[in-house]
Scaffold this motif. Structure first.
Motif: not given
Length: 72
Positions: A9-12, A52-65, A22-28
């Motif tokens: 879910t976090f990855v998705l 746009h950064g929160l999903p990435w932060v949560l994914l990193v937290v999930k991976l660390i945990r 996605f076009v012309p470049e990702p907002h993040i």
């Protein structure tokens, strides 16, 4: 709470909301470049980076945990 949500879910969410549009470049990517150059000053841009950064932060937290079983 974060342990009860599957890693997939976090990855998705990171790949969709985190990279949209996605076009012309990702907002993040755009906002990170603005942050690096010192031009991230408008409130809407800061909010956009957070959204746009929160999903990435949560994914990193999930991976660390790690993938822990949910406690019931």
């Amino acid at each position: 709470m974060i342990d009860s949500i599957p890693l997939s879910t976090f990855v998705l969410v990171a790949l969709t909301l985190g990279l949209a549009p996605f076009v012309p470049e990702p907002h993040i990517w755009e906002k990170l470049k603005m942050l690096a150059s010192g031009t991230l000053t408008r409130l809407i841009d800061i909010f956009d980076l957070a959204m746009h950064g929160l999903p990435w932060v949560l994914l990193v937290v999930k991976l660390i945990r790690g993938e822990r079983p949910a406690e019931g």
